[in-house]
Scaffold this motif. Structure first.
Motif, PDB file in Angstrom:
ATOM      1  N   LYS A  90       0.823  -1.217   0.000  1.00  0.00           N
ATOM      2  CA  LYS A  90       0.000   0.000   0.000  1.00  0.00           C
ATOM      3  C   LYS A  90       0.858   1.269   0.000  1.00  0.00           C
ATOM      4  O   LYS A  90       0.635   2.196   0.772  1.00  0.00           O
ATOM      5  N   SER A  91       1.829   1.264  -0.878  1.00  0.00           N
ATOM      6  CA  SER A  91       2.662   2.442  -1.090  1.00  0.00           C
ATOM      7  C   SER A  91       2.557   2.834  -2.558  1.00  0.00           C
ATOM      8  O   SER A  91       2.955   2.050  -3.440  1.00  0.00           O
ATOM      9  N   LYS A  92       2.044   4.024  -2.827  1.00  0.00           N
ATOM     10  CA  LYS A  92       1.798   4.422  -4.214  1.00  0.00           C
ATOM     11  C   LYS A  92       3.084   4.539  -5.017  1.00  0.00           C
ATOM     12  O   LYS A  92       3.142   4.124  -6.185  1.00  0.00           O
ATOM     13  N   TRP A  93       4.131   5.108  -4.409  1.00  0.00           N
ATOM     14  CA  TRP A  93       5.359   5.289  -5.178  1.00  0.00           C
ATOM     15  C   TRP A  93       5.999   3.950  -5.508  1.00  0.00           C
ATOM     16  O   TRP A  93       6.587   3.784  -6.595  1.00  0.00           O
ATOM     17  N   MET A  94       5.855   2.953  -4.607  1.00  0.00           N
ATOM     18  CA  MET A  94       6.382   1.621  -4.906  1.00  0.00           C
ATOM     19  C   MET A  94       5.565   0.951  -6.006  1.00  0.00           C
ATOM     20  O   MET A  94       6.126   0.267  -6.873  1.00  0.00           O
ATOM     21  N   LEU A 146      -2.889   0.689  -7.355  1.00  0.00           N
ATOM     22  CA  LEU A 146      -3.143   2.046  -6.866  1.00  0.00           C
ATOM     23  C   LEU A 146      -4.498   2.153  -6.184  1.00  0.00           C
ATOM     24  O   LEU A 146      -4.657   2.882  -5.197  1.00  0.00           O
ATOM     25  N   GLU A 147      -5.489   1.432  -6.696  1.00  0.00           N
ATOM     26  CA  GLU A 147      -6.803   1.431  -6.039  1.00  0.00           C
ATOM     27  C   GLU A 147      -6.752   0.674  -4.719  1.00  0.00           C
ATOM     28  O   GLU A 147      -7.461   1.027  -3.771  1.00  0.00           O
ATOM     29  N   ASN A 148      -5.900  -0.342  -4.640  1.00  0.00           N
ATOM     30  CA  ASN A 148      -5.756  -1.067  -3.373  1.00  0.00           C
ATOM     31  C   ASN A 148      -5.117  -0.174  -2.310  1.00  0.00           C
ATOM     32  O   ASN A 148      -5.412  -0.320  -1.116  1.00  0.00           O
ATOM     33  N   CYS A 149      -4.243   0.760  -2.747  1.00  0.00           N
ATOM     34  CA  CYS A 149      -3.657   1.719  -1.801  1.00  0.00           C
ATOM     35  C   CYS A 149      -4.728   2.638  -1.221  1.00  0.00           C
ATOM     36  O   CYS A 149      -4.598   3.105  -0.080  1.00  0.00           O
ATOM     37  N   GLU A 150      -5.778   2.908  -1.987  1.00  0.00           N
ATOM     38  CA  GLU A 150      -6.856   3.782  -1.518  1.00  0.00           C
ATOM     39  C   GLU A 150      -7.850   3.050  -0.620  1.00  0.00           C
ATOM     40  O   GLU A 150      -8.628   3.690   0.084  1.00  0.00           O
ATOM     41  N   LYS A 151      -7.837   1.718  -0.666  1.00  0.00           N
ATOM     42  CA  LYS A 151      -8.779   0.922   0.140  1.00  0.00           C
ATOM     43  C   LYS A 151      -8.346   0.970   1.604  1.00  0.00           C
ATOM     44  O   LYS A 151      -7.251   0.537   1.953  1.00  0.00           O
ATOM     45  N   LYS A 152      -9.208   1.489   2.463  1.00  0.00           N
ATOM     46  CA  LYS A 152      -8.855   1.710   3.861  1.00  0.00           C
ATOM     47  C   LYS A 152      -8.924   0.434   4.695  1.00  0.00           C
ATOM     48  O   LYS A 152      -8.088   0.204   5.572  1.00  0.00           O
ATOM     49  N   ASP A 153      -9.928  -0.397   4.435  1.00  0.00           N
ATOM     50  CA  ASP A 153     -10.089  -1.610   5.241  1.00  0.00           C
ATOM     51  C   ASP A 153      -9.732  -2.842   4.412  1.00  0.00           C
ATOM     52  O   ASP A 153     -10.447  -3.210   3.486  1.00  0.00           O
ATOM     53  N   GLY A 154      -8.616  -3.450   4.734  1.00  0.00           N
ATOM     54  CA  GLY A 154      -8.222  -4.685   4.074  1.00  0.00           C
ATOM     55  C   GLY A 154      -7.667  -4.461   2.675  1.00  0.00           C
ATOM     56  O   GLY A 154      -7.281  -3.352   2.288  1.00  0.00           O
ATOM     57  N   ASN A 155      -7.630  -5.561   1.917  1.00  0.00           N
ATOM     58  CA  ASN A 155      -7.092  -5.540   0.553  1.00  0.00           C
ATOM     59  C   ASN A 155      -8.040  -6.254  -0.389  1.00  0.00           C
ATOM     60  O   ASN A 155      -8.849  -7.098   0.031  1.00  0.00           O
ATOM     61  N   PHE A 156      -7.933  -5.917  -1.675  1.00  0.00           N
ATOM     62  CA  PHE A 156      -8.620  -6.699  -2.691  1.00  0.00           C
ATOM     63  C   PHE A 156      -7.906  -8.034  -2.854  1.00  0.00           C
ATOM     64  O   PHE A 156      -6.700  -8.150  -2.590  1.00  0.00           O
ATOM     65  N   THR A 157      -8.623  -9.030  -3.290  1.00  0.00           N
ATOM     66  CA  THR A 157      -8.050 -10.367  -3.403  1.00  0.00           C
ATOM     67  C   THR A 157      -7.362 -10.549  -4.757  1.00  0.00           C
ATOM     68  O   THR A 157      -7.579  -9.781  -5.698  1.00  0.00           O
ATOM     69  N   PHE A 158      -6.543 -11.580  -4.834  1.00  0.00           N
ATOM     70  CA  PHE A 158      -5.852 -11.895  -6.084  1.00  0.00           C
ATOM     71  C   PHE A 158      -6.846 -12.320  -7.158  1.00  0.00           C
ATOM     72  O   PHE A 158      -6.626 -12.063  -8.353  1.00  0.00           O
ATOM     73  N   SER A 159      -7.931 -12.969  -6.742  1.00  0.00           N
ATOM     74  CA  SER A 159      -8.956 -13.349  -7.722  1.00  0.00           C
ATOM     75  C   SER A 159      -9.629 -12.118  -8.321  1.00  0.00           C
ATOM     76  O   SER A 159     -10.024 -12.127  -9.497  1.00  0.00           O
ATOM     77  N   ASP A 160      -9.758 -11.035  -7.539  1.00  0.00           N
ATOM     78  CA  ASP A 160     -10.288  -9.784  -8.088  1.00  0.00           C
ATOM     79  C   ASP A 160      -9.388  -9.258  -9.199  1.00  0.00           C
ATOM     80  O   ASP A 160      -9.875  -8.772 -10.226  1.00  0.00           O
TER      81      ASP A 160
END
Length: 464
Positions: A90-94, A146-160
Motif C-alpha cells: 500500500k505504497s503508491k510510489w512503490m 493504486l486502487e488497493n492503496c486507496e482501500k482503507k479496510d483490508g485488501n482486494f483479493t488476487f482473484s479480483d
C-alpha cells in the motif's frame, strides 16, 4: 434459466419470478417473459453475480491460453503476482516504480526480446497480441495496485485482479477501464436493461460492421497511408492536397480507433458494463486537452498522474510537472524512440502553451476588453486561435502516424511557402469548421442544462 429462492431457504422455481433481460418495448418478446427475478433472495443473487464475474475471468484466461499458449499466460501471471505483491504494501510510489519497471521490461531491449522469445508460435498477429496483451495487462495491474492503496479496510483479493485482468474483450486491445469502475460494475447486482437498449446495441453492431467494410475499401483503393511515404509524389502535390492528405491521415486513424473500441464496447455492454467511450472525432478537436485516440489510456493517465499532480490545472508550474510526468509515462507506453520523443515534446508543449495563453489573456487589459465585448465577438476571436491550434494538433500527430519528413513538408508548405494565399485560405476554412463545432457544443450544453439555476446570493443582492 433463473435461480429463485423459497421462504424456507431452498432454491426453487416459481413462474411469477422468472424474468428475461429483455425490455418491455422489445418487439419479439411475449408479455409473460418481460420481468426478471423480482423476488430472488438477495444473498442468492449476490452469490450468483459473483460467479458470473468469476466466469468472465476463467473464460478470458482460457481464451488467452488457447490463443497465445501457456508460456504467455505464465508471463502475464508473473507480472500480476509481482504487482499484486507490491500492492499489498500500500505504497503508491512503490506501485508506480514496480509498474513502470515492469512496463519498461517489455518496451526496452534486451528485456523485451527475451520475454518475446518465451512465447512460441508464428501466426500473423502474434507480435501485436503479445505487446498489446502484456502492455494493457501491466497498466491494469497498476490500476489495481493504486486502487488497493486507496482501500482503507483490508485488501482486494488476487482473484479480483485476475477477473479484472483477464476480462477477454479488454485484454488484448483495451480500452483500459480503471479497477474501481470495473469492480463496482461487475459486482452490481441491479442489472436492468434500459428501454430499447438491446435494439440500440444491435444497431451499433450493424453500424460498426458497415464502417469496417468502408474502411477496408478506403484502405485498398485510396492509399491514404502509403502516399506520404512517397516523397517525390508528395512534393508535387498542391498545398490544398497536402493539407487534405495530412487531415485524412488523422481521420483514418481516428475511424480505425473508433471502430475497434466501438466493437469492444458493444460486446462489453452486453455484459452490463459501461466502458470508456471511443475517442472524440478529430474534426471536433481544437484544444490539446481533448486530443487522444485511446480514451481508456487517457482516463488512466488523468486519474493517476495528470489530475493527481496538476490539481485544478490553473498553476503554471504544477501543470508543467503534471504534463511532463504524463508524457514521460506515455512515451514509455508507446515505446521510446526518436519519433515518440519529438511527438511527446510537442504535445506536452502544446498543452502547456494553452494554459500560458489563457493565463496571459486573463490579465488586464485583455480581460477587461473581453468583458466589454459581446459573447459572439469573444467566440469569433477565440475561434481564430482555435483554428491555428487545430493545425498544430494535426502537424504534431501526423509525425507519429507517418514520418517526421512528411510533417516537416506539410508545415513548410502551409506556414512558409504557401503564405499568404494557401495559409489564410486553409485557416479560414478551419475557422468556419471550429465555429460549427462550438455552436454544436453550445446547443448540447443548452440541452443538458436548459435553465441554469441562479445563485441565491445574486438573487438577494438584486432584491436589495
Amino acid at each position: 434459466m433463473a435461480l429463485l429462492w423459497q421462504e424456507d431457504g431452498r432454491c426453487g422455481l416459481r413462474m411469477d419470478d422468472v424474468v428475461l433481460y429483455i425490455p418491455e418495448s422489445y418487439p419479439f418478446c411475449p408479455r409473460r417473459s418481460r420481468y426478471l427475478c423480482q423476488d430472488i433472495h438477495p444473498a442468492c443473487s449476490e452469490d450468483w453475480y459473483r460467479w458470473i464475474s468469476l466466469i468472465f475471468g476463467i473464460y478470458g484466461g482460457l481464451a488467452v491460453l488457447v490463443t497465445m499458449g501457456w508460456t504467455f499466460v505464465t508471463l502475464v501471471l508473473s507480472h500480476c503476482i509481482i504487482l499484486y505483491s507490491i500492492a499489498m504494501v500500500k505504497s503508491k510510489w512503490m506501485c508506480f516504480a514496480a509498474g513502470l519497471a515492469t512496463l519498461a521490461s517489455i518496451k526496452l531491449e534486451p528485456y523485451n526480446s527475451w520475454q518475446e522469445s518465451l512465447v512460441t508460435g508464428s501466426f500473423d498477429l502474434q507480435d501485436i497480441l503479445f505487446y498489446g496483451g502484456c502492455g494493457f495487462s501491466i497498466m491494469r495491474c497498476m490500476s489495481f495496485a493504486l486502487e488497493n492503496c486507496e482501500k482503507k479496510d483490508g485488501n482486494f483479493t488476487f482473484s479480483d485482479l485476475l477477473k479484472y485482468n483477464f476480462y477477454l474483450p479488454f485484454f488484448f486491445f483495451g480500452p483500459i477501464m480503471t479497477f474501481d469502475r470495473f469492480h463496482a460494475q461487475v459486482n452490481n447486482t441491479q442489472l436492468i436493461r434500459k428501454d430499447k437498449e438491446l435494439w440500440n446495441i444491435t444497431t451499433k453492431a450493424l453500424l460498426h460492421l458497415g464502417v469496417i467494410l468502408v474502411v477496408d475499401v478506403f484502405f485498398h483503393y485510396l492509399y491514404i497511408l502509403t502516399i506520404p511515404s512517397d516523397v517525390k509524389l508528395v512534393t508535387k502535390l498542391s498545398d490544398w492536397c497536402l493539407a487534405g492528405l495530412a487531415y485524412s491521415n488523422l481521420v483514418y486513424d481516428w475511424v480505425k480507433a473508433a471502430v475497434m473500441f466501438g466493437v469492444i464496447n458493444t460486446v462489453s455492454t452486453l455484459d452490463h458494463l459501461d466502458p470508456p467511450q471511443p475517442p472524440k472525432c478529430i474534426t471536433m478537436l481544437y484544444v490539446f486537452a481533448e486530443t487522444h485516440f485511446d480514451r481508456g489510456i487517457n482516463d488512466w493517465l488523468c486519474k493517476y498522474v495528470y489530475d493527481y499532480i496538476g490539481g485544478d490545472h490553473d498553476k503554471i508550474f504544477k501543470e508543467l510537472l503534471a504534463t511532463f510526468c504524463t508524457f514521460a509515462i506515455t512515451t514509455l507506453w508507446l515505446g521510446p524512440c526518436e519519433l515518440v520523443y519529438i511527438w511527446s515534446f510537442f504535445n506536452c508543449f502544446g498543452l502547456n502553451f494553452e494554459l500560458w495563453v489563457a493565463k496571459f489573456f486573463s490579465l488586464p487589459p485583455f480581460s477587461i476588453i473581453e468583458g466589454a465585448m459581446g459573447e459572439a465577438m469573444s467566440r469569433r476571436i477565440r475561434g481564430v486561435f482555435n483554428a491555428a491550434n487545430f493545425w498544430t494538433i494535426v502537424l504534431y500527430n501526423v509525425l507519429s502516424l507517418n514520418s517526421l519528413e512528411f510533417a516537416k513538408l506539410v508545415g513548410r508548405r502551409l506556414i512558409f511557402k504557401g503564405f499568404p494565399l494557401s495559409s489564410l485560405s486553409v485557416l479560414l476554412v478551419t475557422y468556419c469548421g471550429v465555429q460549427l463545432v462550438k455552436e454544436r457544443e453550445r446547443h448540447q450544453a443548452l440541452l443538458d442544462d436548459p435553465e441554469p439555476v441562479k445563485p441565491v446570493d445574486a438573487g438577494k443582492e438584486k432584491a436589495e
